[in-house]
Scaffold this motif. Sequence first.
Motif, PDB file in Angstrom:
ATOM      1  N   THR A  78       0.843  -1.179   0.000  1.00 12.50           N
ATOM      2  CA  THR A  78       0.000   0.000   0.000  1.00 12.50           C
ATOM      3  C   THR A  78       0.885   1.238   0.000  1.00 12.50           C
ATOM      4  O   THR A  78       1.740   1.393   0.866  1.00 12.50           O
ATOM      5  CB  THR A  78      -0.920  -0.010   1.235  1.00 12.50           C
ATOM      6  OG1 THR A  78      -1.783  -1.137   1.136  1.00 12.50           O
ATOM      7  CG2 THR A  78      -1.757   1.252   1.304  1.00 12.50           C
ATOM      8  N   TRP A  79       0.683   2.081  -0.989  1.00 13.94           N
ATOM      9  CA  TRP A  79       1.475   3.321  -1.085  1.00 13.94           C
ATOM     10  C   TRP A  79       0.610   4.501  -0.669  1.00 13.94           C
ATOM     11  O   TRP A  79      -0.595   4.531  -0.955  1.00 13.94           O
ATOM     12  CB  TRP A  79       1.941   3.570  -2.521  1.00 13.94           C
ATOM     13  CG  TRP A  79       2.795   2.486  -3.113  1.00 13.94           C
ATOM     14  CD1 TRP A  79       2.407   1.588  -4.068  1.00 13.94           C
ATOM     15  CD2 TRP A  79       4.173   2.196  -2.828  1.00 13.94           C
ATOM     16  NE1 TRP A  79       3.458   0.764  -4.388  1.00 13.94           N
ATOM     17  CE2 TRP A  79       4.542   1.110  -3.644  1.00 13.94           C
ATOM     18  CE3 TRP A  79       5.116   2.753  -1.960  1.00 13.94           C
ATOM     19  CZ2 TRP A  79       5.828   0.562  -3.619  1.00 13.94           C
ATOM     20  CZ3 TRP A  79       6.386   2.208  -1.948  1.00 13.94           C
ATOM     21  CH2 TRP A  79       6.735   1.133  -2.764  1.00 13.94           C
ATOM     22  N   LEU A  80       1.230   5.490  -0.064  1.00 18.16           N
ATOM     23  CA  LEU A  80       0.541   6.728   0.293  1.00 18.16           C
ATOM     24  C   LEU A  80       1.309   7.894  -0.316  1.00 18.16           C
ATOM     25  O   LEU A  80       2.533   7.971  -0.181  1.00 18.16           O
ATOM     26  CB  LEU A  80       0.499   6.883   1.823  1.00 18.16           C
ATOM     27  CG  LEU A  80      -0.140   8.172   2.340  1.00 18.16           C
ATOM     28  CD1 LEU A  80      -1.649   8.158   2.112  1.00 18.16           C
ATOM     29  CD2 LEU A  80       0.166   8.364   3.824  1.00 18.16           C
ATOM     30  N   GLY A  81       0.583   8.786  -0.985  1.00 21.45           N
ATOM     31  CA  GLY A  81       1.292   9.914  -1.581  1.00 21.45           C
ATOM     32  C   GLY A  81       0.374  10.858  -2.332  1.00 21.45           C
ATOM     33  O   GLY A  81      -0.846  10.855  -2.141  1.00 21.45           O
ATOM     34  N   VAL A  82       0.978  11.649  -3.203  1.00 23.45           N
ATOM     35  CA  VAL A  82       0.271  12.677  -3.957  1.00 23.45           C
ATOM     36  C   VAL A  82       0.186  12.228  -5.416  1.00 23.45           C
ATOM     37  O   VAL A  82       1.165  11.719  -5.968  1.00 23.45           O
ATOM     38  CB  VAL A  82       1.060  14.006  -3.897  1.00 23.45           C
ATOM     39  CG1 VAL A  82       0.378  15.094  -4.711  1.00 23.45           C
ATOM     40  CG2 VAL A  82       1.226  14.451  -2.454  1.00 23.45           C
ATOM     41  N   ARG A  83      -0.956  12.412  -6.024  1.00 16.43           N
ATOM     42  CA  ARG A  83      -1.075  12.054  -7.443  1.00 16.43           C
ATOM     43  C   ARG A  83      -0.264  13.040  -8.283  1.00 16.43           C
ATOM     44  O   ARG A  83      -0.335  14.253  -8.075  1.00 16.43           O
ATOM     45  CB  ARG A  83      -2.541  12.069  -7.878  1.00 16.43           C
ATOM     46  CG  ARG A  83      -3.388  11.025  -7.146  1.00 16.43           C
ATOM     47  CD  ARG A  83      -4.771  10.908  -7.743  1.00 16.43           C
ATOM     48  NE  ARG A  83      -4.666  10.479  -9.139  1.00 16.43           N
ATOM     49  CZ  ARG A  83      -5.322  11.037 -10.145  1.00 16.43           C
ATOM     50  NH1 ARG A  83      -6.142  12.046  -9.934  1.00 16.43           N
ATOM     51  NH2 ARG A  83      -5.178  10.577 -11.377  1.00 16.43           N
ATOM     52  N   LEU A  84       0.498  12.489  -9.241  1.00 17.88           N
ATOM     53  CA  LEU A  84       1.294  13.360 -10.098  1.00 17.88           C
ATOM     54  C   LEU A  84       0.381  14.330 -10.861  1.00 17.88           C
ATOM     55  O   LEU A  84       0.759  15.481 -11.111  1.00 17.88           O
ATOM     56  CB  LEU A  84       2.142  12.525 -11.068  1.00 17.88           C
ATOM     57  CG  LEU A  84       2.969  13.315 -12.081  1.00 17.88           C
ATOM     58  CD1 LEU A  84       3.958  14.253 -11.377  1.00 17.88           C
ATOM     59  CD2 LEU A  84       3.706  12.386 -13.029  1.00 17.88           C
ATOM     60  N   ALA A  85      -0.810  13.865 -11.223  1.00 15.58           N
ATOM     61  CA  ALA A  85      -1.761  14.699 -11.968  1.00 15.58           C
ATOM     62  C   ALA A  85      -2.007  16.032 -11.269  1.00 15.58           C
ATOM     63  O   ALA A  85      -2.108  17.085 -11.907  1.00 15.58           O
ATOM     64  CB  ALA A  85      -3.084  13.955 -12.129  1.00 15.58           C
ATOM     65  N   GLU A  86      -2.037  15.949  -9.950  1.00 17.03           N
ATOM     66  CA  GLU A  86      -2.263  17.125  -9.121  1.00 17.03           C
ATOM     67  C   GLU A  86      -1.147  18.172  -9.307  1.00 17.03           C
ATOM     68  O   GLU A  86      -1.399  19.354  -9.483  1.00 17.03           O
ATOM     69  CB  GLU A  86      -2.316  16.595  -7.697  1.00 17.03           C
ATOM     70  CG  GLU A  86      -2.159  17.550  -6.614  1.00 17.03           C
ATOM     71  CD  GLU A  86      -3.437  17.678  -5.823  1.00 17.03           C
ATOM     72  OE1 GLU A  86      -3.503  18.619  -5.065  1.00 17.03           O
ATOM     73  OE2 GLU A  86      -4.341  16.831  -6.002  1.00 17.03           O
ATOM     74  N   LEU A 132       1.586   7.837  -8.875  1.00 16.81           N
ATOM     75  CA  LEU A 132       1.478   8.385  -7.530  1.00 16.81           C
ATOM     76  C   LEU A 132       2.908   8.707  -7.081  1.00 16.81           C
ATOM     77  O   LEU A 132       3.829   7.929  -7.343  1.00 16.81           O
ATOM     78  CB  LEU A 132       0.878   7.298  -6.621  1.00 16.81           C
ATOM     79  CG  LEU A 132       0.436   7.688  -5.222  1.00 16.81           C
ATOM     80  CD1 LEU A 132      -0.771   8.627  -5.279  1.00 16.81           C
ATOM     81  CD2 LEU A 132       0.071   6.437  -4.424  1.00 16.81           C
ATOM     82  N   LEU A 133       3.095   9.849  -6.440  1.00 15.25           N
ATOM     83  CA  LEU A 133       4.395  10.148  -5.841  1.00 15.25           C
ATOM     84  C   LEU A 133       4.282   9.788  -4.372  1.00 15.25           C
ATOM     85  O   LEU A 133       3.602  10.476  -3.605  1.00 15.25           O
ATOM     86  CB  LEU A 133       4.764  11.619  -6.036  1.00 15.25           C
ATOM     87  CG  LEU A 133       4.765  12.086  -7.506  1.00 15.25           C
ATOM     88  CD1 LEU A 133       5.226  13.542  -7.604  1.00 15.25           C
ATOM     89  CD2 LEU A 133       5.669  11.201  -8.373  1.00 15.25           C
ATOM     90  N   ALA A 134       4.901   8.667  -3.989  1.00 17.81           N
ATOM     91  CA  ALA A 134       4.637   8.061  -2.680  1.00 17.81           C
ATOM     92  C   ALA A 134       5.702   8.436  -1.660  1.00 17.81           C
ATOM     93  O   ALA A 134       6.898   8.366  -1.947  1.00 17.81           O
ATOM     94  CB  ALA A 134       4.558   6.552  -2.819  1.00 17.81           C
ATOM     95  N   TYR A 135       5.248   8.835  -0.467  1.00 17.24           N
ATOM     96  CA  TYR A 135       6.161   9.070   0.660  1.00 17.24           C
ATOM     97  C   TYR A 135       5.900   8.088   1.794  1.00 17.24           C
ATOM     98  O   TYR A 135       6.589   8.106   2.814  1.00 17.24           O
ATOM     99  CB  TYR A 135       6.073  10.527   1.160  1.00 17.24           C
ATOM    100  CG  TYR A 135       4.664  11.050   1.342  1.00 17.24           C
ATOM    101  CD1 TYR A 135       3.878  10.633   2.398  1.00 17.24           C
ATOM    102  CD2 TYR A 135       4.129  11.969   0.439  1.00 17.24           C
ATOM    103  CE1 TYR A 135       2.580  11.099   2.546  1.00 17.24           C
ATOM    104  CE2 TYR A 135       2.837  12.454   0.573  1.00 17.24           C
ATOM    105  CZ  TYR A 135       2.067  12.006   1.637  1.00 17.24           C
ATOM    106  OH  TYR A 135       0.783  12.468   1.783  1.00 17.24           O
ATOM    107  N   GLY A 136       4.876   7.229   1.636  1.00 22.37           N
ATOM    108  CA  GLY A 136       4.578   6.243   2.676  1.00 22.37           C
ATOM    109  C   GLY A 136       4.314   4.878   2.079  1.00 22.37           C
ATOM    110  O   GLY A 136       3.907   4.761   0.926  1.00 22.37           O
TER     111      GLY A 136
END
Length: 306
Positions: A78-86, A132-136
Amino acid sequence: MRDFITPPGEIFTIAHLGMPTVDMSTWSLSVEGLVAHPIRLNLEELQARPATEKTVFHECFGNPLEPHVPVRRVVNVTWLGVRLAELLAEAAPRPSASHIWFEGLDTGDFGEHVGIHYLKDLPLDVARRDVLLAYGMNGAPLEPARGYPLRSVAQGMFGTNAVKWLRRVIVADARPDHLFTTELYNRLEPGRDEPVPVREVDVNSVLAYPRGGAELPAGTVEVTGWAWSTTEVVSVEICVDDGPWERAQLAPRGDDPAWQRFHQPRRLDPGRHRIRCRAADAAGRVQPEAPTRNRVQEVRVLVREP
Ligand SMILES: Nc1nc2c(c(=O)[nH]1)N[C@H]1C(S)=C(S)[C@@H](COP(=O)(O)O)O[C@H]1N2
Ligand SMILES: [Mo]
């Protein structure tokens, strides 16, 4: 291979250029190149943005010089992060933009290539849809080996496209000429005469139980494993020795591109047996017997006398 979500200690680690040391006092992510508004963000600023969580399979393509060798190095996390699209919406790519380059801060030598960075690219529309750009990961901050502080995750694609220790997202109007983009990680696919970049995964499955070489008590075993593809896997069949292919129970994929569990109870008589599994996906692709990297897997087990 037991759990739906792979525990951190069981995840393979690939670092072609060695593990970098990241200095968080200077680290930032930039979105640059053919954009109207370049962006630079530190980790806190990224984490302050709307977050998305996704459960996805993560499969290593293996040695790019041996594209047909089955590797079966796969996990599900499971990844947590910000969508690149954003971020792209804010950066506003120029009309000529067609590709996104992802650059890691790891640097080193690979063969005669000296002092290179890890670099991958994706078409702009694909990157906007699937990255997704994941930090978690699995409810914790990314571990150093997983790419702390940030990595890209390209869902449905081989792990090589998920750039760890990400530092630059470059908007461009062409593919980059680079060892890991145009030189390595290209393969011939059935029905094509030009090599294509190693991106979308093949339909595939692995046996989690029993493992090859296992010695089992006589009786019924629960044959278990995982199947995945770019689309939903719609059937997994199991074959023991030269018997018929029989459909296993298969979990649905759900909303995320995660792997799917299959299982089937089989009575095994004492002696040696060969167990095979074969997945088919919603796009009509079936794992072949032919010597390709996603060929049907077989394991051999020994069932003891009761
Ligand atoms: N920066 C960087 N990212 C990278 C790599 C690398 O060497 N450097 N290896 C790639 C490959 S080939 C794979 S399979 C995955 C492995 O991710 P993991 O080590 O977190 O399992 O990372 C990819 N991203
Ligand atoms: Mo890989």
